[in-house]
Design a protein around this motif. Structure first.
Motif, PDB file in Angstrom:
ATOM      1  N   LEU A   1       0.862  -1.164   0.000  1.00 50.73           N
ATOM      2  CA  LEU A   1       0.000   0.000   0.000  1.00 50.73           C
ATOM      3  C   LEU A   1       0.903   1.219   0.000  1.00 50.73           C
ATOM      4  N   THR A   2       0.839   2.023  -1.049  1.00 50.71           N
ATOM      5  CA  THR A   2       1.707   3.198  -1.144  1.00 50.71           C
ATOM      6  C   THR A   2       1.199   4.296  -0.225  1.00 50.71           C
ATOM      7  N   PHE A   3       2.046   5.287   0.005  1.00 49.30           N
ATOM      8  CA  PHE A   3       1.677   6.419   0.845  1.00 49.30           C
ATOM      9  C   PHE A   3       0.493   7.162   0.257  1.00 49.30           C
TER      10      PHE A   3
ATOM     11  N   ILE B   1      -7.255   6.713   1.226  1.00 45.03           N
ATOM     12  CA  ILE B   1      -8.145   5.959   2.104  1.00 45.03           C
ATOM     13  C   ILE B   1      -8.548   6.826   3.303  1.00 45.03           C
ATOM     14  N   ASP B   2      -7.576   7.529   3.887  1.00 46.90           N
ATOM     15  CA  ASP B   2      -7.872   8.405   5.020  1.00 46.90           C
ATOM     16  C   ASP B   2      -8.827   9.527   4.636  1.00 46.90           C
TER      17      ASP B   2
END
Length: 187
Positions: free
Chosen positions: A155-157, A163-164
């Motif tokens: 999961l990349t930054f 998502i956040d």
């Protein structure tokens, strides 16, 4: 999950043509399709344990299996002395402690696989491969399915930030996952 769905078609076609082929010959066929510098060899050096893990994980991606960290020992100062990285199918599951009347038991995921790579810390402060076994006791996955193994999922930054943002905006997880999948062309 059915093991037949894991079989690599191009490798299997060449193996079927050979008739009854041994495990070592299967490894040679697989290794012939990979760059020589991508294959672990005893004596290779790495600056850190993470670098060795990433190297073995990249090799596992090409061959078609997942890996995990296995045994490891630290010295008195807490620095890792040695570590074994193994196939995710290494070992066997413990005895099932659940009720025998359960209707659906989980599928078997461990097959006693022998594939592993062991690294040791030498006097120069680098990690060196001291043991490498490439032979598997199970069928590896196809290159198109390699990204599904747990060790290969990343999961990349940017994805984490999206998502956040979606979560704080009140978008349901299912809807945000569908949006991310649509952006990249599929799940």
């Amino acid at each position: 999950m059915d093991n037949d769905s894991y079989v690599s078609k191009d490798i299997n076609m060449s193996l079927e043509d050979e008739g009854n082929i041994t495990g070592q010959e299967k490894i040679e066929v697989i290794h012939s399709k990979i760059l020589d510098e991508m294959i672990p060899k005893v004596g290779m050096e790495f600056k850190s344990e993470d670098e060795a893990y990433n190297f073995y994980n990249a090799y596992a991606y090409k061959v078609g299996f997942g890996i995990r960290r296995s045994k490891g020992h630290n010295d008195q100062s807490g620095k890792m002395k040695n570590r074994t990285f193994c196939c995710c199918c290494e070992g066997f599951r413990e005895k099932d402690k659940r009720n025998i009347n359960d209707k659906s038991h989980r599928a078997e995921t461990r097959f006693g696989c022998l594939a592993r790579m062991k690294i040791n810390l030498d006097q120069t402060g680098k990690y060196r491969i001291t043991d490498f076994i490439a032979q598997h006791t199970h069928v590896t996955s196809t290159p198109s399915k390699s990204h599904l193994h747990r060790s290969q999922r990343k999961l990349t930054f940017v994805q984490a930030a999206e998502i956040d943002i979606a979560d704080s905006s009140g978008i349901a997880p299912k809807a945000s996952l569908a949006l991310m999948a649509k952006r990249v062309g599929g799940y």
